[in-house]
Design an enzyme around this catalytic site. Structure first.
Site, PDB file in Angstrom:
ATOM      1  N   GLU A 169      11.870 -41.776   0.405  1.00 28.24           N
ATOM      2  CA  GLU A 169      11.304 -42.671  -0.615  1.00 28.24           C
ATOM      3  C   GLU A 169      12.368 -43.402  -1.437  1.00 28.24           C
ATOM      4  O   GLU A 169      12.353 -43.369  -2.665  1.00 28.24           O
ATOM      5  CB  GLU A 169      10.346 -41.877  -1.525  1.00 28.24           C
ATOM      6  CG  GLU A 169       9.215 -41.248  -0.725  1.00 28.24           C
ATOM      7  CD  GLU A 169       8.261 -40.403  -1.556  1.00 28.24           C
ATOM      8  OE1 GLU A 169       8.417 -40.325  -2.782  1.00 28.24           O
ATOM      9  OE2 GLU A 169       7.348 -39.808  -0.949  1.00 28.24           O
TER      10      GLU A 169
ATOM     11  N   ASN B 114      12.475 -41.600   5.489  1.00 30.87           N
ATOM     12  CA  ASN B 114      11.020 -41.426   5.405  1.00 30.87           C
ATOM     13  C   ASN B 114      10.513 -42.147   4.163  1.00 30.87           C
ATOM     14  O   ASN B 114      11.143 -42.088   3.097  1.00 30.87           O
ATOM     15  CB  ASN B 114      10.764 -39.908   5.284  1.00 30.87           C
ATOM     16  CG  ASN B 114       9.312 -39.499   5.389  1.00 30.87           C
ATOM     17  OD1 ASN B 114       8.610 -39.937   6.281  1.00 30.87           O
ATOM     18  ND2 ASN B 114       8.868 -38.652   4.472  1.00 30.87           N
TER      19      ASN B 114
ATOM     20  N   HIS C 154       0.009 -42.208   3.907  1.00 34.03           N
ATOM     21  CA  HIS C 154      -1.026 -41.739   2.970  1.00 34.03           C
ATOM     22  C   HIS C 154      -1.976 -42.911   2.768  1.00 34.03           C
ATOM     23  O   HIS C 154      -1.756 -43.778   1.927  1.00 34.03           O
ATOM     24  CB  HIS C 154      -0.392 -41.315   1.638  1.00 34.03           C
ATOM     25  CG  HIS C 154       0.478 -40.109   1.779  1.00 34.03           C
ATOM     26  ND1 HIS C 154      -0.038 -38.854   2.040  1.00 34.03           N
ATOM     27  CD2 HIS C 154       1.823 -39.949   1.718  1.00 34.03           C
ATOM     28  CE1 HIS C 154       0.953 -37.980   2.120  1.00 34.03           C
ATOM     29  NE2 HIS C 154       2.095 -38.621   1.941  1.00 34.03           N
TER      30      HIS C 154
ATOM     31  N   GLU D 197       3.078 -37.986   7.376  1.00 31.65           N
ATOM     32  CA  GLU D 197       2.285 -37.332   6.314  1.00 31.65           C
ATOM     33  C   GLU D 197       0.864 -37.885   6.266  1.00 31.65           C
ATOM     34  O   GLU D 197       0.317 -38.144   5.181  1.00 31.65           O
ATOM     35  CB  GLU D 197       2.964 -37.538   4.948  1.00 31.65           C
ATOM     36  CG  GLU D 197       4.421 -37.101   4.908  1.00 31.65           C
ATOM     37  CD  GLU D 197       5.079 -37.194   3.525  1.00 31.65           C
ATOM     38  OE1 GLU D 197       4.371 -37.431   2.527  1.00 31.65           O
ATOM     39  OE2 GLU D 197       6.311 -37.021   3.463  1.00 31.65           O
TER      40      GLU D 197
ATOM     41  N   ASP E 187      -2.821 -38.815   5.837  1.00 29.22           N
ATOM     42  CA  ASP E 187      -4.143 -38.454   5.304  1.00 29.22           C
ATOM     43  C   ASP E 187      -4.862 -39.745   4.952  1.00 29.22           C
ATOM     44  O   ASP E 187      -4.240 -40.802   4.835  1.00 29.22           O
ATOM     45  CB  ASP E 187      -4.080 -37.459   4.125  1.00 29.22           C
ATOM     46  CG  ASP E 187      -3.080 -37.792   3.037  1.00 29.22           C
ATOM     47  OD1 ASP E 187      -2.805 -38.991   2.816  1.00 29.22           O
ATOM     48  OD2 ASP E 187      -2.583 -36.862   2.370  1.00 29.22           O
TER      49      ASP E 187
HETATM   50  O1  G2I Z   1       2.818 -36.790  -2.932  1.00 28.04           O
HETATM   51  C1  G2I Z   1       2.460 -36.607  -1.605  1.00 28.04           C
HETATM   52  C2  G2I Z   1       3.694 -36.545  -0.709  1.00 28.04           C
HETATM   53  C3  G2I Z   1       4.398 -37.891  -0.699  1.00 28.04           C
HETATM   54  N1  G2I Z   1       5.565 -37.840   0.170  1.00 28.04           N
HETATM   55  C4  G2I Z   1       6.508 -36.786  -0.058  1.00 28.04           C
HETATM   56  C5  G2I Z   1       5.817 -35.439  -0.116  1.00 28.04           C
HETATM   57  O2  G2I Z   1       6.735 -34.420  -0.421  1.00 28.04           O
HETATM   58  C6  G2I Z   1       4.688 -35.453  -1.116  1.00 28.04           C
HETATM   59  O3  G2I Z   1       4.102 -34.145  -1.103  1.00 28.04           O
HETATM   60  C7  G2I Z   1       3.624 -33.678  -2.326  1.00 28.04           C
HETATM   61  C8  G2I Z   1       3.022 -32.305  -2.113  1.00 28.04           C
HETATM   62  O4  G2I Z   1       1.948 -32.414  -1.241  1.00 28.04           O
HETATM   63  C9  G2I Z   1       2.545 -31.741  -3.442  1.00 28.04           C
HETATM   64  O5  G2I Z   1       2.143 -30.383  -3.282  1.00 28.04           O
HETATM   65  O6  G2I Z   1       4.660 -33.613  -3.249  1.00 28.04           O
HETATM   66  C10 G2I Z   1       4.190 -33.250  -4.532  1.00 28.04           C
HETATM   67  C11 G2I Z   1       5.297 -33.367  -5.541  1.00 28.04           C
HETATM   68  O7  G2I Z   1       5.783 -34.645  -5.621  1.00 28.04           O
HETATM   69  C12 G2I Z   1       3.637 -31.832  -4.487  1.00 28.04           C
HETATM   70  O8  G2I Z   1       3.075 -31.509  -5.728  1.00 28.04           O
HETATM   71  C13 G2I Z   1       3.683 -30.504  -6.440  1.00 28.04           C
HETATM   72  C14 G2I Z   1       3.040 -30.494  -7.819  1.00 28.04           C
HETATM   73  O9  G2I Z   1       3.234 -31.769  -8.418  1.00 28.04           O
HETATM   74  C15 G2I Z   1       3.684 -29.462  -8.659  1.00 28.04           C
HETATM   75  O10 G2I Z   1       3.055 -29.397  -9.901  1.00 28.04           O
HETATM   76  C16 G2I Z   1       3.659 -28.116  -7.941  1.00 28.04           C
HETATM   77  O11 G2I Z   1       4.379 -27.156  -8.669  1.00 28.04           O
HETATM   78  O12 G2I Z   1       3.549 -29.242  -5.854  1.00 28.04           O
HETATM   79  C17 G2I Z   1       4.260 -28.266  -6.547  1.00 28.04           C
HETATM   80  C18 G2I Z   1       4.239 -26.966  -5.750  1.00 28.04           C
HETATM   81  O13 G2I Z   1       2.930 -26.546  -5.506  1.00 28.04           O
END
Ligand code: G2I
Length: 475
Positions: A173, A214, A250, A278, A280
């Protein structure tokens, strides 16, 4: 598992890929035989991974570390997918939360899971402005020190997973929507050069891993993908070791970019591998059945785009169950973005993606649990709540064979069902029959069906025998 054993697993996977490449390039007859074999494998395939493998592609999912203790979750993750990406646990804040102190336990759990299910591991992610610990983001490091901090992170993490991780999202990103470089501690301190530096360091750390850049909103032709394209072309011409581009994907229902294939093609023309990393497709809730059908067509269309491009090596979904998706937490009122619903029941999107891959929803019987006789089932009957004149029961059944329609019977020694969900109920005396409803009748081999109900009795009783389509399941 020891690093040596892990390394052997990746070498084996690479060998298998070489062998199938040899068959395809080994003359017209061999080519026909390979095509026939693929076609018949795909025709019988009841899982995404088998069907994708018949095309030489992988199908992956992001895995949430916190779900690895849930057997319904791990059953699907292990049987349907051939690649896994750590949803969070290989990010900088998880792996190097304070300077020089590395924490690999959660990432290692994913690698162990992958190896016990013959899966590839996709590493996500080394250099990203988000989920970056404060000590890096606000460290106030000079360019020389930040370079050293970044390179040390890349090298230590890649060395640890060398031989285990097939692809790394080295830089994630890095772009703004207008195609310019995003402001981050890395770009602000080091300029655009941080990207070339990160890739060169990564190549030196693990020469066998594929190195990817990515991003999101780079799937269609446009300003942001132009920025990515221009940068990647220029880095390649300078000899920077970039192997692949990840298109996060996404998407929003009914908004898949029509130029997805044309855009991917121009990156393929640079000689790069491409992956949908990724995927969805989110829907404004509640999703109705026509939206779920259209979502299926759109999962299929993205899958078809990957199938149409030799350079596209696979499609990874960002989690497979709606209950685990990041979407509702970030986009108010949106969700239902995945292949399975909140109860891990396959949605139309699952069937559509499997069909696009040439598989047969509900077909074949690739017994995921070879120790058991085919057709076997395992039931969990759990009283989740009980009070003086009522109880709530949840029933889950893992089936080794694919089902198209199911009927589950058991006896309820006391009381009557007053309401229920995810099944239609009939009760005669003490015998109960729960039958699938419109949206959950088809369950893939190794999949789980579940339903629940409330009764008007708080009596305690022994767990009854639960039968699926006339056959008693083990408990
Ligand atoms: O945002 C969707 C994805 C976009 N591309 C990069 C990916 O790495 C990203 O994944 C998401 C995860 O699916 C989430 O699970 O990235 C988020 C963070 O930017 C993740 O969220 C975080 C929450 O914001 C936190 O509060 C939490 O502690 O997940 C953490 C672990 O559960």
């Amino acid at each position: 598992m020891s690093p040596l054993v892990r390394r052997a697993a990746v070498v084996f996977a690479a060998g298998a890929a070489l062998l199938s490449g040899f068959a395809v390039h080994g003359g017209a007859q061999a080519q026909e035989r390979a095509a026939d074999a693929s076609a018949s494998v795909a025709a019988e395939a009841a899982t995404l991974r088998e069907a994708a493998a018949a095309h030489g592609k992988f199908v992956g999912t992001a895995v949430a570390d916190g779900r690895l203790g849930n057997s319904t979750y791990t059953g699907i993750a292990g049987s349907q997918f051939s690649s896994v990406t750590a949803e969070n646990v290989m990010k900088w804040e998880s792996i190097e939360p304070s300077r020089g102190s590395f924490s690999f336990a959660a990432g290692d759990r994913l690698v162990d899971f992958a190896q016990s299910h013959d899966q590839q591991v996709w590493g996500h992610t080394l250099v990203w402005h988000s989920q970056l610990p404060d000590w890096v983001r606000n460290g106030g490091f000079s360019p020389a020190v930040l370079t050293q901090v970044m390179n040390n992170h890349i090298t230590t993490v890649m060395d640890h997973y060398e031989g285990d991780v097939a692809y790394w999202d080295v830089v994630n990103e890095a772009f703004n929507e207008d195609g310019s470089l995003r402001s981050s501690v890395f770009s602000d301190t080091l300029g655009q050069g941080f990207i070339a530096e990160a890739f060169r360091t990564a190549r030196a750390a693990d020469p066998n891993a594929k190195l990817c850049i990515n991003d999101y909103n780079t799937e269609g032709l446009g300003a942001k993908s132009n920025g990515l394209y221009n940068l990647v072309s220029s880095l390649l011409s300078q000899g920077v070791p970039i192997d692949c581009v990840g298109f996060q994907s996404h998407f929003i229902l009914d908004s898949i970019p029509s130029s997805l294939q044309a855009n991917m093609q121009r990156f393929a023309d640079l000689g790069l591998e491409l992956v949908i990393t990724e995927l969805d497709i989110r829907i404004t809730l509640p999703a109705d059945s026509s939206e779920l059908q259209r979502q299926g067509q759109q999962f299929a269309s993205v899958t078809n785009t990957c199938l149409a491009l030799d350079a596209c090596k696979g499609v990874t979904v960002w989690g497979f169950g709606d209950a685990d998706s990041w979407v509702p937490g970030v986009f108010d009122g949106q969700g239902a973005a995945c292949l399975y619903d909140n109860n891990y029941q396959a949605k139309p999107a699952f069937d559509a993606m499997l069909t696009a891959l040439g598989g047969t929803p509900g077909g074949g019987d690739p017994d995921p649990d070879p120790g058991d006789p085919p057709g076997d089932c395992r039931a969990t009957y759990t009283v989740t709540n009980r009070w003086n004149a009522g109880s709530v029961v949840q029933v889950s059944i893992v089936t080794d064979s694919a089902l198209s329609g199911w009927s589950v019977t058991f006896s309820l020694p006391s009381g009557r069902i007053t309401s229920g969900w995810n099944a239609a109920y009939a009760q005669s005396g003490t015998s109960v029959t729960a039958t699938n409803v419109s949206y959950n009748g088809s369950v893939g081999a190794g999949g789980t069906l579940s339903f629940g109900f409330q009764t008007d009795s708080g009596a305690q009783y022994a767990t009854p025998t639960v039968s699926l389509n006339g056959e008693a399941c083990s408990a």
